[in-house]
Design an enzyme around this catalytic site. Structure first.
Site, PDB file in Angstrom:
ATOM      1  N   GLY A 301       0.820  -1.204   0.000  1.00  0.00           N
ATOM      2  CA  GLY A 301       0.000   0.000   0.000  1.00  0.00           C
ATOM      3  C   GLY A 301       0.855   1.254   0.000  1.00  0.00           C
ATOM      4  O   GLY A 301       1.936   1.300  -0.589  1.00  0.00           O
ATOM      5  N   SER A 302       0.383   2.263   0.695  1.00  0.00           N
ATOM      6  CA  SER A 302       1.030   3.587   0.626  1.00  0.00           C
ATOM      7  C   SER A 302       2.385   3.664   1.304  1.00  0.00           C
ATOM      8  O   SER A 302       3.094   4.670   1.154  1.00  0.00           O
ATOM      9  CB  SER A 302       0.098   4.652   1.215  1.00  0.00           C
ATOM     10  OG  SER A 302      -1.023   4.823   0.370  1.00  0.00           O
ATOM     11  N   VAL A 303       2.799   2.629   2.050  1.00  0.00           N
ATOM     12  CA  VAL A 303       4.164   2.607   2.575  1.00  0.00           C
ATOM     13  C   VAL A 303       5.150   2.681   1.408  1.00  0.00           C
ATOM     14  O   VAL A 303       6.243   3.243   1.525  1.00  0.00           O
ATOM     15  CB  VAL A 303       4.409   1.328   3.409  1.00  0.00           C
ATOM     16  CG1 VAL A 303       5.859   1.234   3.847  1.00  0.00           C
ATOM     17  CG2 VAL A 303       3.499   1.305   4.632  1.00  0.00           C
TER      18      VAL A 303
END
Length: 575
Positions: A301-303
């Site tokens: 995801g956004s990591v």
């Protein structure tokens, strides 16, 4: 009856006698140690039928934590031999010591043919008193406790596999040091270090009996051991038992049943703790909970935007650059949040998709391999666990189960706009392990110096002297100090004003990090939720990743566990 018929019958009888005598010679003299295609040792089989035995120690090497504490817990147990049921022995004295009735002990012998643990835990004082009685067939010993041991997934599991162990260690098999009952490492550190941990011979209590169960040749129970002051070896891990226990409690108390946590020491890049859920079941080593999910690849995801941000900084893009964060990730319509116009650092803190898809498209036009190259500088371009040449092992890995990172399925995706956009936010084909992401955070906290992750520092002889040490190893590539500083400030902003503010802004120490939510499809009611970071911000000591692989809407277990772990570690620091 005619003479010819009598002669024929006699000849047939003589032939049968010769066959039987030949068979006896074959069994008694010729094939006594390798009978039939199964190579049965008839002498051993005969002895086994008259032997009652109890293995005190299988002779396999042990795992220690970084302070030299054994990772496997033991319990004081009472071992009873079944021949006692046919003898007069001071059962009343033993019953009095362990605070039970003689009848209760007597009933425990029902249908027992081999030595067994009496189902009652002993105190150290009870152990001493029982052993001072010196009753043949009655022993108080420490036995390993295999129920949900700490760091079960890191340590791994063992089980017998006669065919594999014979092919893997033919010399030990031929010498009789190992046999079909010897356990082999099949996962985790047990698998990686199996050549060093494999048994050099067990420690066993043996009792030889006749057919009636009476002592053979007047012998009592004897202790047999092939171990010495040097073997078996001990594997000293980098784990900390006390911290590992707190880590597991934090994950479980947050209610994470499918996910886990990874904790690294930033200075050394040693693994201090690792938790994977579902729980490992020692009785079912290949079933539910067998996989260490912290070393397997998942949608981050956004990591993943941390990599895009690092690439942007490396290519000279300033924090003053603005983006329309009201748009969706493809920037062809409205998004699901009204964020307005935001600069680069604020876009990262708020996890604005539109900003990072725009950046990814722009950067890949300049360099199609920009994501892979930047990931390498962050320490996650390939597997991150310690590996090197070791004796005759050309590629010895401390994390043999670790997955390779995946960024693109193939280069074709690098010219497809929507594929680039989905990759930029850690979706589509991107797969990174929690261990890799922890390593990325450790690299940033360590001023950009990328290192391999160690789980084992030394292999020791039984007497504690060093047999072999594993030195720290750096990875290739490094971000500039300026880029690292900008990354650190942006990761801190996530907690100050962005997605991590609610749960992490008021902790006893300053935290920097990045949140991530990976969608798995419209048919599923859950997604992956991550928080990865390091702390204390001003003087980084720990890199921590927590992930919940079954996060449902409006659940924030990842943040709760992350905050709990930070607080617990601060308590350790003050002790």
């Amino acid at each position: 009856m005619s003479r010819r018929r009598v002669t024929g019958v006699g000849f047939l009888f003589m032939c049968l006698m010769f066959v039987l005598v030949g068979r006896l010679i074959q069994l008694q003299l010729v094939e006594t140690e390798s009978y039939s295609k199964h190579e049965v040792n008839l002498i051993e089989a005969s002895i086994d039928q008259r032997t009652q035995s109890y293995v005190l120690d299988e002779g396999r090497g042990t795992m220690l934590d970084r302070n030299g504490i054994p990772m496997s817990e033991t319990i004081p147990a009472l071992v009873l031999f079944p021949f006692l049921k046919d003898r007069d022995w001071p059962i009343e004295e033993v019953a009095k010591i362990i605070k039970t009735s003689p009848d209760e002990i007597d009933r425990s012998f029902d249908k027992r043919k081999q030595p067994f643990n009496y189902e009652k835990r002993l105190t150290s004082e009870q152990m001493r008193q029982i052993n001072e009685l010196s009753i043949p067939g009655v022993y108080a010993v420490n036995k390993p406790l295999n129920e949900n041991p700490l760091a079960a997934h890191v340590i791994g599991s063992v089980r017998p596999n006669p065919d594999l162990i014979k092919s893997k260690y033919p010399e030990k098999w031929a010498e009789g040091i190992i046999n079909e009952h010897t356990k082999l490492g099949i996962s985790g550190l047990q698998a990686a270090f199996d050549p060093f941990l494999i048994s050099e011979g067990d420690t066993t209590l043996l009792y030889h009996a006749d057919r009636q169960g009476n002592p053979l040749l007047g012998l009592d129970v004897k202790l047999f051991s092939t171990t010495d002051s040097f073997y078996p070896l001990q594997v000293k891990t980098t784990l900390d038992m006390e911290i590992q226990n707190s880590l597991e409690e934090a994950v479980d108390e947050a209610g994470i049943t499918n996910g886990g946590a990874v904790l690294l020491d930033i200075e050394s890049n040693n693994l201090i703790g690792m938790v994977s859920r579902p729980l490992f079941e020692s009785d079912d080593p290949l079933g539910k909970g067998a996989v260490n999910q912290m070393v397997k690849g998942y949608f981050p995801g956004s990591v993943f935007k941390t990599i895009i941000l690092a690439a942007a900084y490396e290519n000279g893009i300033k924090d003053t650059r603005t983006f329309n964060c009201d748009l969706n990730l493809y920037r062809d319509g409205p998004g699901n949040r009204d964020l307005g116009i935001m600069n680069l650092k604020s876009s990262f803190a708020a996890s604005c998709n539109a900003a990072f898809t725009e950046l990814a498209e722009e950067l890949i036009k300049l360099d199609p391999d920009v994501i892979e190259n930047t990931a390498t500088k962050l320490g996650i371009g390939k597997t991150v666990g310690w590996e090197d040449m070791l004796y005759h092992y050309e590629d010895f890995k401390q994390f043999p189960d670790e997955s390779e990172p995946v960024f693109f399925k193939d280069d074709k995706d690098k010219v497809v706009i929507k594929a680039i956009d989905q990759t930029a936010i850690g979706q589509l084909n991107v797969k990174l392990s929690p261990l890799a992401i922890a390593n990325m955070m450790g690299t940033i906290g360590r001023e950009g110096e990328a290192k391999q992750v160690r789980a084992v520092s030394d292999i020791l002889y039984k007497n504690g002297t060093t047999f072999l040490s594993f030195s720290e190893r750096n990875l290739n590539g490094k971000l500039s100090n300026k880029v690292v500083k900008s990354l650190q400030e942006s990761l801190r902003e996530v907690v100050v004003s962005g997605t991590g503010r609610t749960y992490l802004a008021d902790l006893p120490v300053k935290v920097a990090g990045k949140s991530g939510t990976a969608e798995l499809g419209e048919d599923l009611s859950f997604d992956h939720q991550w928080f990865a970071g390091y702390f204390p911000y001003d003087s980084p000591k720990y890199a921590l990743v927590v992930v919940d692989f079954e996060r449902k809407e409006k659940e924030y277990k990842t943040y709760e566990a992350f905050a709990s772990i930070v607080k617990l570690l601060q308590q350790f620091e003050r002790q």
